[in-house]
Design a protein around this motif. Structure first.
Motif, PDB file in Angstrom:
ATOM      1  N   SER A   1      28.021   5.854 -95.338  1.00 19.33           N
ATOM      2  CA  SER A   1      28.717   6.165 -94.084  1.00 19.33           C
ATOM      3  C   SER A   1      27.827   5.947 -92.872  1.00 19.33           C
ATOM      4  O   SER A   1      28.285   5.459 -91.833  1.00 19.33           O
ATOM      5  CB  SER A   1      29.214   7.614 -94.119  1.00 19.33           C
ATOM      6  N   ALA A   2      26.568   6.351 -92.969  1.00 19.29           N
ATOM      7  CA  ALA A   2      25.649   6.210 -91.846  1.00 19.29           C
ATOM      8  C   ALA A   2      24.762   4.990 -92.085  1.00 19.29           C
ATOM      9  O   ALA A   2      23.800   5.047 -92.856  1.00 19.29           O
ATOM     10  CB  ALA A   2      24.790   7.462 -91.694  1.00 19.29           C
ATOM     11  N   VAL A   3      25.114   3.869 -91.471  1.00 20.35           N
ATOM     12  CA  VAL A   3      24.357   2.626 -91.617  1.00 20.35           C
ATOM     13  C   VAL A   3      23.676   2.335 -90.281  1.00 20.35           C
ATOM     14  O   VAL A   3      24.339   2.117 -89.272  1.00 20.35           O
ATOM     15  CB  VAL A   3      25.272   1.453 -92.013  1.00 20.35           C
ATOM     16  N   ASP A   4      22.336   2.371 -90.299  1.00 20.49           N
ATOM     17  CA  ASP A   4      21.604   2.137 -89.048  1.00 20.49           C
ATOM     18  C   ASP A   4      20.925   0.774 -89.010  1.00 20.49           C
ATOM     19  O   ASP A   4      20.224   0.448 -88.061  1.00 20.49           O
ATOM     20  CB  ASP A   4      20.561   3.240 -88.833  1.00 20.49           C
ATOM     21  N   ARG A   5      21.150  -0.023 -90.056  1.00 20.33           N
ATOM     22  CA  ARG A   5      20.571  -1.370 -90.117  1.00 20.33           C
ATOM     23  C   ARG A   5      21.378  -2.162 -91.143  1.00 20.33           C
ATOM     24  O   ARG A   5      22.025  -1.571 -92.013  1.00 20.33           O
ATOM     25  CB  ARG A   5      19.096  -1.317 -90.539  1.00 20.33           C
TER      26      ARG A   5
ATOM     27  N   GLY B   1      28.514  -3.259 -92.724  1.00 22.60           N
ATOM     28  CA  GLY B   1      27.137  -2.792 -92.685  1.00 22.60           C
ATOM     29  C   GLY B   1      26.181  -3.580 -93.548  1.00 22.60           C
ATOM     30  O   GLY B   1      25.019  -3.197 -93.685  1.00 22.60           O
TER      31      GLY B   1
END
Length: 507
Positions: free
Chosen positions: A80-84, A166
């Motif tokens: 859910s949390a994709v920072d790259r 993502g």
């Protein structure tokens, strides 16, 4: 909880979010009509709800729940949390080219552990994906390596769309098991896939996973004859699916003892979709810049020996050994395996596993290493506490059960109709090591530290053994290896002598 819509080249899709992972299931990547090349799906504008697996590809046991026109879908799991941009594992399922589907592989756990993007796909199976009917004319001209082209279409879709989920399209690893491993090896070496993946993993690739055009043509001719359609072969496109599969089953019984691999279907060396023998392409260095991991299970053949009747590949493998080395060679090998049997080992099973699975995989590793490519070799020796492995040992698919486990539990396999269950501490330890190695490979291009698991190289043929504890071995030592080598050398020497004699006579 439903996700926000994600755009794709066909239209927006909505998935479901749970435990920190978003899942998009049954996403169409192509559409097809029978015996025709897949085409892009009809586009849509309103967000499409993709929270359930798509239709199974028609296959034995699921002909009533399958839809051949809408089975070309894929499933995506993304944290859910994709920072790259995350690496992508692109999974091609096995099933002897006649069964299976992406719904048997839930990528939630691997996606969260990576973190990584997990993609599983469906492709057409059995006669709908592998029957070579192009010689029969008319609308059947497109019937040529359809399943292989389905996989390429899914790969193209992922490459074009995965960034929106993502993923990094330039960090995609092709990964398959059994028939899926044959697909990986066949397609990874072809120009159509070049530049669309950066790493490859093949678990339990059959030793003879490529089908000749002559064999494919014979299968097609016999199926047409079985259906009594010689005068109107185009009518096969309208044949009810159960009747078509029944004809294929009959032909399979007729040809079982005449095939090299003991099976009717596989990717076909047709000179077009698959234009070059994969083993030759690997030897020529086509995958020189692609990190490559090849694996197998210790007791691959146990499952097939224990089937009723024993699978045709058993007879095919014995026939190949006798043809290659003569009856005396077969007896010499069997005597060697009996003399070197470990506790609880079936020497016949061990011989057949080496002949059909382990030795061909090691040969591919040698070709990749000799061409200057990076390659790692592994064997799965752990017995999962789950049937059929609990009673048959680490047979075909044992590594799969641990790879896709949601530790501390094995997962259900709805298409195979196998139930999951709790894992033992040993299962958890081996599965964690296997999963960590796979995730490191798709992220970094190596499965482990070089000191713990070195590359497979000429004169240092290391193999990683997944068991308790994890350990290293070598494939180029031991009495069994020596006997195989001696027999192969004698056959090679005889062949060279005959060439020299023929040249002398001709001169």
């Amino acid at each position: 909880m439903l996700t926000n819509a994600v755009s794709t080249t066909s239209g927006p899709v909505i998935g479901a979010e749970q435990h920190g992972v978003r899942a998009f299931k049954g996403v169409p990547f192509a559409a097809s009509r029978r015996f025709a090349k897949a085409v892009p799906p009809r586009p849509w504008t309103e967000p499409r709800r993709c929270t359930d697996y798509g239709a199974y590809a028609p296959q034995p046991g699921h002909l009533d729940h399958a839809d051949e026109e809408s089975c070309l879908s894929l499933n995506i799991w993304t944290p859910s949390a994709v920072d790259r941009p995350l690496p992508v594992l692109f999974w091609i399922h096995g099933g002897a080219f006649v069964t299976g589907g992406g719904a048997d592989y839930d990528g939630t756990f691997l996606a969260a552990q990576g973190p990584a993007i997990i993609v599983t796909i469906n492709y057409r199976l059995g006669p709908l994906g592998f029957l070579q009917l192009h010689r029969h004319g008319g609308d059947l001209n497109e019937a040529n390596n359809l399943a292989a082209m389905d996989v390429l279409a899914a790969l193209d879709w992922a490459h074009a769309n995965i960034a929106n989920f993502g993923g990094n399209p330039d960090a995609l690893t092709l990964f398959g098991q059994s028939a899926g491993a044959s697909m990986v090896i066949a397609l990874a070496t072809q120009p159509q896939a070049r530049g669309k993946f950066c790493r490859a993993i093949a678990f339990s690739a059959p030793g003879r996973g490529i089908t000749t055009s002559d064999h494919a043509d014979e299968v097609a001719d016999r199926v047409i004859a079985e259906l009594q359609l010689e005068s109107q072969p185009g009518a096969v496109a309208a044949m009810p699916v159960p009747q078509l599969f029944a004809a294929v089953q009959t032909v399979g019984r007729q040809l079982a003892d005449g095939t090299e691999a003991g099976s009717l279907f596989g990717p076909v060396l047709d000179g077009a979709v698959i234009s070059r023998d994969p083993a030759e392409a690997i030897a020529a260095g086509v995958l020189r810049d692609i990190p490559f991991w090849l694996g197998s299970c210790r007791d691959e053949m146990a499952m097939f020996l224990n089937s009723t009747p024993p699978a045709a590949m058993i007879r095919a493998t014995e026939r190949w050994i006798r043809t290659s080395f003569g009856d005396a060679g077969w007896e010499q090998l069997l005597a060697c395996y009996r003399a070197t049997t470990r506790a609880g080992e079936d020497p016949l099973e061990a011989l057949l596993s080496d002949a059909f699975w382990h030795r061909p995989v090691a040969d591919l590793a040698r070709r990749q290493a000799a061409a200057g490519g990076a390659v790692w070799l592994s064997r799965f020796d752990h017995r999962p506490a789950l049937e059929p492995f609990l009673s048959q040992g680490p047979t075909h698919g044992a590594d799969n059960a641990c790879l896709w486990a949601h530790v501390p539990n094995f997962v259900d396999r709805p298409i195979l109709r196998r139930m999951g269950g709790p894992m033992t501490l040993g299962d958890i330890e081996v599965a964690a090591r296997l999963q960590a190695s796979v995730l490191r490979f798709i992220i970094d291009g190596i499965p482990d530290e070089a000191s713990l698991w070195p590359k497979f190289e000429r004169n240092a043929e290391r193999i990683a053994i997944f068991e308790r504890p994890f350990r290293l071995g070598r494939v180029d030592e031991g009495e069994r290896f020596r006997v195989w080598s001696d027999l192969s050398w004698r056959v090679g020497r005889t062949g060279q002598d005959n060439k020299e004699k023929n040249a002398a006579v001709a001169g």
